[in-house]
Design a protein around this motif. Structure first.
Motif, PDB file in Angstrom:
ATOM      1  N   HIS A   7     108.870  35.305  58.682  1.00  0.00           N
ATOM      2  CA  HIS A   7     108.471  35.757  59.803  1.00  0.00           C
ATOM      3  C   HIS A   7     107.974  37.308  59.702  1.00  0.00           C
ATOM      4  CE1 HIS A   7     110.955  32.647  61.940  1.00  0.00           C
ATOM      5  NE2 HIS A   7     111.538  32.847  61.107  1.00  0.00           N
ATOM      6  N   PHE A   8     106.846  37.212  60.565  1.00  0.00           N
ATOM      7  CA  PHE A   8     106.149  38.666  60.541  1.00  0.00           C
ATOM      8  C   PHE A   8     106.290  39.250  62.008  1.00  0.00           C
ATOM      9  CE2 PHE A   8     104.057  35.736  57.754  1.00  0.00           C
ATOM     10  CZ  PHE A   8     104.034  36.569  56.588  1.00  0.00           C
ATOM     11  N   ASP A   9     106.690  40.619  62.140  1.00  0.00           N
ATOM     12  CA  ASP A   9     106.731  41.368  63.082  1.00  0.00           C
ATOM     13  C   ASP A   9     105.418  41.787  63.712  1.00  0.00           C
ATOM     14  OD1 ASP A   9     106.082  43.288  61.353  1.00  0.00           O
ATOM     15  OD2 ASP A   9     107.758  44.761  61.834  1.00  0.00           O
ATOM     16  N   LYS A  10     105.583  42.405  65.065  1.00  0.00           N
ATOM     17  CA  LYS A  10     104.271  42.548  65.395  1.00  0.00           C
ATOM     18  C   LYS A  10     103.491  43.521  65.043  1.00  0.00           C
ATOM     19  CE  LYS A  10     102.362  44.145  70.165  1.00  0.00           C
ATOM     20  NZ  LYS A  10     102.535  44.033  71.602  1.00  0.00           N
ATOM     21  N   GLU A  11     104.167  44.876  64.202  1.00  0.00           N
ATOM     22  CA  GLU A  11     103.328  45.822  63.727  1.00  0.00           C
ATOM     23  C   GLU A  11     102.625  45.342  62.601  1.00  0.00           C
ATOM     24  OE1 GLU A  11     106.806  46.048  64.685  1.00  0.00           O
ATOM     25  OE2 GLU A  11     106.103  47.393  66.314  1.00  0.00           O
ATOM     26  N   PHE A  12     103.131  44.279  61.745  1.00  0.00           N
ATOM     27  CA  PHE A  12     102.592  43.828  60.607  1.00  0.00           C
ATOM     28  C   PHE A  12     101.331  43.088  61.001  1.00  0.00           C
ATOM     29  CE2 PHE A  12     101.895  40.459  57.517  1.00  0.00           C
ATOM     30  CZ  PHE A  12     101.800  41.074  56.175  1.00  0.00           C
ATOM     31  N   LYS A  13     101.419  42.140  61.941  1.00  0.00           N
ATOM     32  CA  LYS A  13     100.333  41.199  62.411  1.00  0.00           C
ATOM     33  C   LYS A  13      99.090  42.388  62.825  1.00  0.00           C
ATOM     34  CE  LYS A  13     103.164  37.331  63.831  1.00  0.00           C
ATOM     35  NZ  LYS A  13     103.399  36.682  64.893  1.00  0.00           N
ATOM     36  N   ALA A  16      97.308  43.987  59.967  1.00  0.00           N
ATOM     37  CA  ALA A  16      96.282  42.924  59.501  1.00  0.00           C
ATOM     38  C   ALA A  16      95.183  42.722  60.262  1.00  0.00           C
ATOM     39  CB  ALA A  16      97.170  41.571  59.401  1.00  0.00           C
ATOM     40  N   VAL A  17      95.282  42.720  61.467  1.00  0.00           N
ATOM     41  CA  VAL A  17      93.857  42.744  62.355  1.00  0.00           C
ATOM     42  C   VAL A  17      93.393  43.789  62.504  1.00  0.00           C
ATOM     43  CG1 VAL A  17      93.425  42.453  64.723  1.00  0.00           C
ATOM     44  CG2 VAL A  17      94.978  40.905  64.313  1.00  0.00           C
ATOM     45  N   ASN A  18      93.928  45.022  62.312  1.00  0.00           N
ATOM     46  CA  ASN A  18      93.163  46.469  62.479  1.00  0.00           C
ATOM     47  C   ASN A  18      92.507  46.346  61.038  1.00  0.00           C
ATOM     48  OD1 ASN A  18      93.858  47.206  64.937  1.00  0.00           O
ATOM     49  ND2 ASN A  18      95.754  48.148  64.179  1.00  0.00           N
ATOM     50  N   LEU A  19      93.021  46.112  59.871  1.00  0.00           N
ATOM     51  CA  LEU A  19      92.163  46.056  58.904  1.00  0.00           C
ATOM     52  C   LEU A  19      91.039  45.080  58.720  1.00  0.00           C
ATOM     53  CD1 LEU A  19      95.269  45.929  55.868  1.00  0.00           C
ATOM     54  CD2 LEU A  19      93.674  47.622  56.344  1.00  0.00           C
ATOM     55  N   LYS A  24      87.084  45.014  56.557  1.00  0.00           N
ATOM     56  CA  LYS A  24      87.512  44.315  55.439  1.00  0.00           C
ATOM     57  C   LYS A  24      87.334  42.812  55.671  1.00  0.00           C
ATOM     58  CE  LYS A  24      90.405  46.857  52.548  1.00  0.00           C
ATOM     59  NZ  LYS A  24      91.759  46.673  52.076  1.00  0.00           N
ATOM     60  N   PRO A  25      86.959  41.968  54.682  1.00  0.00           N
ATOM     61  CA  PRO A  25      86.865  40.630  54.734  1.00  0.00           C
ATOM     62  C   PRO A  25      88.216  39.877  55.328  1.00  0.00           C
ATOM     63  CG  PRO A  25      85.563  41.287  53.009  1.00  0.00           C
ATOM     64  CD  PRO A  25      86.490  42.440  53.532  1.00  0.00           C
ATOM     65  N   THR A  26      88.300  38.927  55.967  1.00  0.00           N
ATOM     66  CA  THR A  26      89.499  38.340  56.185  1.00  0.00           C
ATOM     67  C   THR A  26      90.451  37.991  54.822  1.00  0.00           C
ATOM     68  OG1 THR A  26      88.779  37.701  58.457  1.00  0.00           O
ATOM     69  CG2 THR A  26      90.791  36.504  57.693  1.00  0.00           C
ATOM     70  N   ARG A  27      89.614  37.107  54.013  1.00  0.00           N
ATOM     71  CA  ARG A  27      90.181  36.778  52.720  1.00  0.00           C
ATOM     72  C   ARG A  27      90.910  38.059  51.908  1.00  0.00           C
ATOM     73  NH1 ARG A  27      90.575  32.342  50.419  1.00  0.00           N
ATOM     74  NH2 ARG A  27      89.029  31.153  51.650  1.00  0.00           N
ATOM     75  N   GLU A  28      90.004  39.022  51.923  1.00  0.00           N
ATOM     76  CA  GLU A  28      90.601  40.160  51.120  1.00  0.00           C
ATOM     77  C   GLU A  28      91.899  40.445  51.786  1.00  0.00           C
ATOM     78  OE1 GLU A  28      89.147  44.534  50.066  1.00  0.00           O
ATOM     79  OE2 GLU A  28      87.545  43.014  50.071  1.00  0.00           O
ATOM     80  N   VAL A  29      91.742  40.788  53.246  1.00  0.00           N
ATOM     81  CA  VAL A  29      93.008  41.147  53.715  1.00  0.00           C
ATOM     82  C   VAL A  29      94.325  40.410  53.478  1.00  0.00           C
ATOM     83  CG1 VAL A  29      94.320  41.707  56.025  1.00  0.00           C
ATOM     84  CG2 VAL A  29      91.943  42.350  55.448  1.00  0.00           C
ATOM     85  N   LEU A  33      97.702  41.224  51.561  1.00  0.00           N
ATOM     86  CA  LEU A  33      99.233  41.065  51.943  1.00  0.00           C
ATOM     87  C   LEU A  33     100.101  39.843  51.519  1.00  0.00           C
ATOM     88  CD1 LEU A  33      98.028  41.955  55.803  1.00  0.00           C
ATOM     89  CD2 LEU A  33      99.280  43.478  54.108  1.00  0.00           C
ATOM     90  N   GLY A  34      99.438  39.157  50.732  1.00  0.00           N
ATOM     91  CA  GLY A  34     100.136  37.994  50.217  1.00  0.00           C
ATOM     92  C   GLY A  34     100.346  36.807  51.454  1.00  0.00           C
ATOM     93  N   ILE A  35      99.443  36.598  52.282  1.00  0.00           N
ATOM     94  CA  ILE A  35      99.718  35.631  53.066  1.00  0.00           C
ATOM     95  C   ILE A  35      98.384  34.731  53.153  1.00  0.00           C
ATOM     96  CG2 ILE A  35     101.122  37.040  54.563  1.00  0.00           C
ATOM     97  CD1 ILE A  35      98.973  37.685  56.381  1.00  0.00           C
ATOM     98  N   ARG A  36      98.444  33.670  53.971  1.00  0.00           N
ATOM     99  CA  ARG A  36      97.381  32.859  53.856  1.00  0.00           C
ATOM    100  C   ARG A  36      96.258  33.191  54.882  1.00  0.00           C
ATOM    101  NH1 ARG A  36     100.859  28.767  56.045  1.00  0.00           N
ATOM    102  NH2 ARG A  36      99.030  28.348  57.647  1.00  0.00           N
TER     103      ARG A  36
END
Length: 104
Positions: A7-13, A16-19, A24-29, A33-36
């Motif tokens: 489970h990921f909290d709102k701040e984490f999401k 990731a979106v802000n990065l 930054k490319p989505t794949r790199e982000v 972060l170690g996610i899909r």
């Protein structure tokens, strides 16, 4: 063996979106972060659709103001139809005159 769902909290999401929004490319982000990649893509799509109302959590559906109004009106319509059906049944019950309760 069953993997436990993460489970990921709102701040984490939002991070990731802000990065991704910073260039930054989505794949790199996703790799950092170690996610899909699909997760980051879905979070970006949700952010673009709902902005600050994104990521309400726990399966709560985000709706635009128009969608909220439509849902409210649909509920009011269902309630009115249910009341109408009850009244129809009551009228049919009370309109039957079988002579039990009259003095005739």
């Amino acid at each position: 063996m069953k993997r436990e769902r993460r489970h990921f909290d709102k701040e984490f999401k939002m991070m990731a979106v802000n990065l991704c929004l910073s260039g930054k490319p989505t794949r790199e982000v996703a790799d950092e972060l170690g996610i899909r990649v699909e997760l980051v893509t879905r979070w970006k799509r949700e952010y673009h659709q709902y902005k600050e109302g994104s990521f309400s959590g726990h399966g709560n559906v985000n709706m635009t103001d128009e969608q909220k109004e439509i849902a409210r009106l649909n509920k009011a319509l269902r309630d009115a139809q249910e009341e109408r059906d009850i009244l129809k049944k009551a009228v049919s019950i009370f309109s039957k005159n079988d002579g039990k309760f009259s003095n005739s």
